[in-house]
Design a protein around this motif. Sequence first.
Motif, PDB file in Angstrom:
ATOM      1  N   ASN A   1       0.875  -1.164   0.000  1.00  0.00           N
ATOM      2  CA  ASN A   1       0.000   0.000   0.000  1.00  0.00           C
ATOM      3  C   ASN A   1       0.914   1.217   0.000  1.00  0.00           C
ATOM      4  N   LYS A   2       1.031   1.875  -1.121  1.00  0.00           N
ATOM      5  CA  LYS A   2       1.955   2.999  -1.278  1.00  0.00           C
ATOM      6  C   LYS A   2       1.553   4.216  -0.450  1.00  0.00           C
ATOM      7  N   CYS A   3       0.408   4.160   0.219  1.00  0.00           N
ATOM      8  CA  CYS A   3      -0.021   5.241   1.110  1.00  0.00           C
ATOM      9  C   CYS A   3       0.456   5.035   2.541  1.00  0.00           C
ATOM     10  N   ILE A   4       0.971   3.819   2.838  1.00  0.00           N
ATOM     11  CA  ILE A   4       1.412   3.526   4.198  1.00  0.00           C
ATOM     12  C   ILE A   4       2.863   3.064   4.164  1.00  0.00           C
ATOM     13  N   GLU A   5       3.784   3.993   4.394  1.00  0.00           N
ATOM     14  CA  GLU A   5       5.198   3.639   4.475  1.00  0.00           C
ATOM     15  C   GLU A   5       5.473   2.994   5.822  1.00  0.00           C
ATOM     16  N   CYS A   6       6.345   1.991   5.851  1.00  0.00           N
ATOM     17  CA  CYS A   6       6.668   1.302   7.094  1.00  0.00           C
ATOM     18  C   CYS A   6       8.063   0.709   7.012  1.00  0.00           C
ATOM     19  N   THR A   7       8.843   0.885   8.061  1.00  0.00           N
ATOM     20  CA  THR A   7      10.188   0.315   8.109  1.00  0.00           C
ATOM     21  C   THR A   7      10.320  -0.746   9.201  1.00  0.00           C
ATOM     22  N   VAL A   8       9.205  -1.169   9.776  1.00  0.00           N
ATOM     23  CA  VAL A   8       9.223  -2.154  10.853  1.00  0.00           C
ATOM     24  C   VAL A   8       9.212  -3.553  10.238  1.00  0.00           C
ATOM     25  N   THR A   9      10.394  -4.073   9.981  1.00  0.00           N
ATOM     26  CA  THR A   9      10.516  -5.369   9.298  1.00  0.00           C
ATOM     27  C   THR A   9      10.066  -6.539  10.164  1.00  0.00           C
ATOM     28  N   GLN A  10       9.904  -6.316  11.452  1.00  0.00           N
ATOM     29  CA  GLN A  10       9.443  -7.376  12.347  1.00  0.00           C
ATOM     30  C   GLN A  10       7.925  -7.579  12.288  1.00  0.00           C
TER      31      GLN A  10
ATOM     32  N   GLN B   1       6.775   9.896  19.584  1.00  0.00           N
ATOM     33  CA  GLN B   1       7.172   8.674  20.286  1.00  0.00           C
ATOM     34  C   GLN B   1       6.051   8.138  21.180  1.00  0.00           C
ATOM     35  N   CYS B   2       5.050   8.937  21.424  1.00  0.00           N
ATOM     36  CA  CYS B   2       3.913   8.530  22.265  1.00  0.00           C
ATOM     37  C   CYS B   2       2.856   7.762  21.475  1.00  0.00           C
ATOM     38  N   THR B   3       3.005   7.681  20.166  1.00  0.00           N
ATOM     39  CA  THR B   3       2.008   7.011  19.336  1.00  0.00           C
ATOM     40  C   THR B   3       2.495   5.632  18.911  1.00  0.00           C
ATOM     41  N   ASP B   4       1.543   4.760  18.589  1.00  0.00           N
ATOM     42  CA  ASP B   4       1.843   3.375  18.225  1.00  0.00           C
ATOM     43  C   ASP B   4       0.992   2.934  17.048  1.00  0.00           C
ATOM     44  N   CYS B   5       1.527   2.034  16.252  1.00  0.00           N
ATOM     45  CA  CYS B   5       0.736   1.383  15.213  1.00  0.00           C
ATOM     46  C   CYS B   5       0.028   0.195  15.880  1.00  0.00           C
ATOM     47  N   LEU B   6      -1.274   0.318  16.067  1.00  0.00           N
ATOM     48  CA  LEU B   6      -2.020  -0.739  16.728  1.00  0.00           C
ATOM     49  C   LEU B   6      -2.330  -1.890  15.780  1.00  0.00           C
ATOM     50  N   SER B   7      -1.945  -1.775  14.526  1.00  0.00           N
ATOM     51  CA  SER B   7      -2.124  -2.847  13.558  1.00  0.00           C
ATOM     52  C   SER B   7      -0.912  -3.781  13.510  1.00  0.00           C
ATOM     53  N   PHE B   8       0.119  -3.464  14.294  1.00  0.00           N
ATOM     54  CA  PHE B   8       1.335  -4.278  14.329  1.00  0.00           C
ATOM     55  C   PHE B   8       1.028  -5.701  14.744  1.00  0.00           C
ATOM     56  N   GLN B   9       1.582  -6.657  13.983  1.00  0.00           N
ATOM     57  CA  GLN B   9       1.517  -8.073  14.320  1.00  0.00           C
ATOM     58  C   GLN B   9       2.907  -8.642  14.161  1.00  0.00           C
ATOM     59  N   CYS B  10       3.421  -9.227  15.215  1.00  0.00           N
ATOM     60  CA  CYS B  10       4.763  -9.788  15.175  1.00  0.00           C
ATOM     61  C   CYS B  10       4.814 -10.976  14.215  1.00  0.00           C
ATOM     62  N   LYS B  11       5.886 -11.066  13.449  1.00  0.00           N
ATOM     63  CA  LYS B  11       6.055 -12.195  12.518  1.00  0.00           C
ATOM     64  C   LYS B  11       6.159 -13.494  13.277  1.00  0.00           C
TER      65      LYS B  11
END
Length: 55
Positions: A7-16, A45-55
């Motif tokens: 999704n080119k609208c959501i950049e992310c560098t969290v490879t985990q 730094q107070c915000t989080d991606c709540l969609s994060f799922q660990c590999k």
Amino acid sequence: MDNCKANKCIECTVTQCRNHCETSNYCALDRIRVGTHEMNPTMDQCTDCLSFQCK
């Protein structure tokens, strides 16, 4: 995530994250949910991606 539809609208560098596209720094989700772990967030730094799922 191989064969990821970036999704080119959501950049992310969290490879985990399970939703990270392995070959590019984008998320595969259609949308993400952003939240906070602070009662009164004042910095990014107070915000989080709540969609994060660990590999």
